[in-house]
Every structure is written in C-alpha cells, then in structure tokens.
Design an enzyme around this catalytic site. Structure first.
Site, PDB file in Angstrom:
ATOM      1  N   GLY A 189      49.382   4.581  -9.265  1.00 11.96           N
ATOM      2  CA  GLY A 189      49.422   5.077 -10.641  1.00 11.96           C
ATOM      3  C   GLY A 189      48.422   4.366 -11.535  1.00 11.96           C
ATOM      4  O   GLY A 189      47.617   5.011 -12.219  1.00 11.96           O
ATOM      5  N   LYS A 190      48.457   3.062 -11.519  1.00 17.42           N
ATOM      6  CA  LYS A 190      47.551   2.284 -12.368  1.00 17.42           C
ATOM      7  C   LYS A 190      46.088   2.535 -11.989  1.00 17.42           C
ATOM      8  O   LYS A 190      45.234   2.746 -12.858  1.00 17.42           O
ATOM      9  CB  LYS A 190      47.879   0.794 -12.265  1.00 17.42           C
ATOM     10  CG  LYS A 190      47.046  -0.052 -13.184  1.00 17.42           C
ATOM     11  CD  LYS A 190      47.436  -1.518 -13.100  1.00 17.42           C
ATOM     12  CE  LYS A 190      46.517  -2.335 -13.989  1.00 17.42           C
ATOM     13  NZ  LYS A 190      46.669  -3.752 -13.783  1.00 17.42           N
ATOM     14  N   TYR A 238      50.925   1.990 -18.706  1.00 18.41           N
ATOM     15  CA  TYR A 238      49.983   2.372 -19.756  1.00 18.41           C
ATOM     16  C   TYR A 238      49.575   1.161 -20.598  1.00 18.41           C
ATOM     17  O   TYR A 238      48.399   0.990 -20.925  1.00 18.41           O
ATOM     18  CB  TYR A 238      50.575   3.454 -20.661  1.00 18.41           C
ATOM     19  CG  TYR A 238      50.851   4.770 -19.980  1.00 18.41           C
ATOM     20  CD1 TYR A 238      50.010   5.286 -18.996  1.00 18.41           C
ATOM     21  CD2 TYR A 238      51.972   5.524 -20.312  1.00 18.41           C
ATOM     22  CE1 TYR A 238      50.264   6.497 -18.385  1.00 18.41           C
ATOM     23  CE2 TYR A 238      52.237   6.738 -19.706  1.00 18.41           C
ATOM     24  CZ  TYR A 238      51.381   7.219 -18.741  1.00 18.41           C
ATOM     25  OH  TYR A 238      51.634   8.414 -18.134  1.00 18.41           O
ATOM     26  N   GLN A 239      50.529   0.323 -20.949  1.00 17.46           N
ATOM     27  CA  GLN A 239      50.211  -0.855 -21.759  1.00 17.46           C
ATOM     28  C   GLN A 239      49.335  -1.845 -20.991  1.00 17.46           C
ATOM     29  O   GLN A 239      48.427  -2.445 -21.569  1.00 17.46           O
ATOM     30  CB  GLN A 239      51.488  -1.527 -22.259  1.00 17.46           C
ATOM     31  CG  GLN A 239      52.163  -0.717 -23.343  1.00 17.46           C
ATOM     32  CD  GLN A 239      53.479  -1.298 -23.825  1.00 17.46           C
ATOM     33  OE1 GLN A 239      54.249  -1.877 -23.050  1.00 17.46           O
ATOM     34  NE2 GLN A 239      53.753  -1.136 -25.115  1.00 17.46           N
ATOM     35  N   ALA A 294      56.400   3.910 -16.828  1.00 15.08           N
ATOM     36  CA  ALA A 294      55.127   4.484 -17.279  1.00 15.08           C
ATOM     37  C   ALA A 294      54.573   3.706 -18.463  1.00 15.08           C
ATOM     38  O   ALA A 294      53.379   3.389 -18.500  1.00 15.08           O
ATOM     39  CB  ALA A 294      55.307   5.952 -17.646  1.00 15.08           C
ATOM     40  N   ILE A 295      55.437   3.369 -19.420  1.00 16.84           N
ATOM     41  CA  ILE A 295      54.986   2.616 -20.593  1.00 16.84           C
ATOM     42  C   ILE A 295      54.370   1.297 -20.171  1.00 16.84           C
ATOM     43  O   ILE A 295      53.308   0.903 -20.668  1.00 16.84           O
ATOM     44  CB  ILE A 295      56.149   2.409 -21.585  1.00 16.84           C
ATOM     45  CG1 ILE A 295      56.531   3.747 -22.220  1.00 16.84           C
ATOM     46  CG2 ILE A 295      55.781   1.374 -22.657  1.00 16.84           C
ATOM     47  CD1 ILE A 295      57.834   3.718 -23.005  1.00 16.84           C
ATOM     48  N   GLY A 342      50.917   0.940  -6.401  1.00 19.01           N
ATOM     49  CA  GLY A 342      49.752   0.660  -7.229  1.00 19.01           C
ATOM     50  C   GLY A 342      48.850   1.844  -7.482  1.00 19.01           C
ATOM     51  O   GLY A 342      47.848   1.730  -8.184  1.00 19.01           O
ATOM     52  N   ASN A 368      61.060   6.061 -20.488  1.00 14.82           N
ATOM     53  CA  ASN A 368      60.231   5.991 -19.284  1.00 14.82           C
ATOM     54  C   ASN A 368      59.520   4.627 -19.263  1.00 14.82           C
ATOM     55  O   ASN A 368      58.309   4.522 -19.415  1.00 14.82           O
ATOM     56  CB  ASN A 368      59.228   7.144 -19.256  1.00 14.82           C
ATOM     57  CG  ASN A 368      58.543   7.285 -17.918  1.00 14.82           C
ATOM     58  OD1 ASN A 368      58.654   6.427 -17.052  1.00 14.82           O
ATOM     59  ND2 ASN A 368      57.808   8.373 -17.754  1.00 14.82           N
ATOM     60  N   GLN A 377      54.740   6.294  -4.763  1.00 11.03           N
ATOM     61  CA  GLN A 377      55.040   5.448  -5.917  1.00 11.03           C
ATOM     62  C   GLN A 377      55.320   4.018  -5.487  1.00 11.03           C
ATOM     63  O   GLN A 377      55.653   3.742  -4.344  1.00 11.03           O
ATOM     64  CB  GLN A 377      56.233   6.013  -6.687  1.00 11.03           C
ATOM     65  CG  GLN A 377      55.897   7.307  -7.397  1.00 11.03           C
ATOM     66  CD  GLN A 377      57.034   7.824  -8.243  1.00 11.03           C
ATOM     67  OE1 GLN A 377      57.914   7.085  -8.662  1.00 11.03           O
ATOM     68  NE2 GLN A 377      57.013   9.127  -8.512  1.00 11.03           N
TER      69      GLN A 377
END
Length: 150
Positions: A91-92, A126-127, A122-123, A89, A119, A86
């Site tokens: 995750g994205k 995602y955004q 994560a938000i 980068g 969270n 984590q």
C-alpha cells in the site's frame, strides 16, 4: 518489489473487478467494479491496475477536476490492495509510486484524497507518506487529506 501501473482495459478488467477486501473494510471504499462503472461515466477518472511484477495486487483511481476555480484539484480518490497482499508494504509503496506517476501527468501542487476517520490503517499510511488533514469533509462525510507536491 516492482510496483507498476497498467490502464484498466477489457483484457484485465474482470480481474480488477474481482479484487477483494476484508469484510471490515468493505464500507471504506466502493468495489473496484463500482469504481470502474463511475470511470466509464466520468471521463476525468483514470482507473489503473496495480501490479507487483506480473501479479495484480490492487486498484487505484485518480483524476483532475477543473473545479474549484481557478486551479482545480487532483484527487487520488480510490486505492485498494487485495486482501491477499495486505500487510506486506504494498500500500505505502503503491501510493508513493502513484504520487510520482500522477505528478508527472498533471502539473499540480497538491493531491487530495478523503478517508473515513475510523479507517485508522489507511490514515496511518497516508500520514507516513506526507498527507495531512485540511479540516474539510467531502460530500460523504469523509475527512479530506492533502499532499503538498513541492
């Protein structure tokens, strides 16, 4: 980075089940083992292991459901990156690559996911990718986000 996905098989399942989160993240997502049990029972779920090169870094699960009619919905329901990987980068990049993968696999115009509003990390990811809140909640009280494919 060379992110790719592999189907979870008996060969890599134990390693996927051993993926770990930070203690404060545990309530945000079911364990990979629980997700895999659910995928064993519900054939629409497609669990995948996330690799960078040959290193297992995470897990995701997605699936297409025929309800609600007339079009059904494509869900990116679970994604986790092991705590060792984590804040680097992954995750994205993994989410973006997974969007490409599943939009080739399914001819859908939207991808759905749900997230607890506490969270924030994560938000934010995602955004940045293009997901937005649609004002609805799932059965567990998570806010639903949508990604428009086209």
């Amino acid at each position: 980075m060379n992110i790719h996905f592999e189907t979870v098989t008996p060969k890599n399942r134990k390693s996927v089940e051993d993926l770990c989160l930070f203690p404060e993240q545990i309530n945000f997502i079911e364990s990979a083992a629980d997700c895999l049990k659910e995928a064993d029972e519900i054939s629409q779920w497609k669990p995948v292991a996330i690799y960078n090169e040959c290193n297992l870094i995470g897990f995701a699960m997605y699936g297409y459901f025929n309800e609600p009619l007339p079009y059904g919905e494509l869900w990116l329901d679970r994604i986790l990156i092991d705590k060792k990987y984590q804040k680097k980068g992954y995750g994205k990049i993994a989410i973006s690559a997974l969007i490409q993968k599943i939009t080739k696999e399914y001819a859908c115009k939207k991808i759905y996911l749900s997230v607890y509003d506490i969270n924030k990390t994560a938000i934010h990811i995602y955004q940045k990718i293009g997901f937005y809140f649609n004002g609805k909640y799932d059965t567990k009280g998570e806010k639903i986000m949508v990604y428009d494919v086209c």
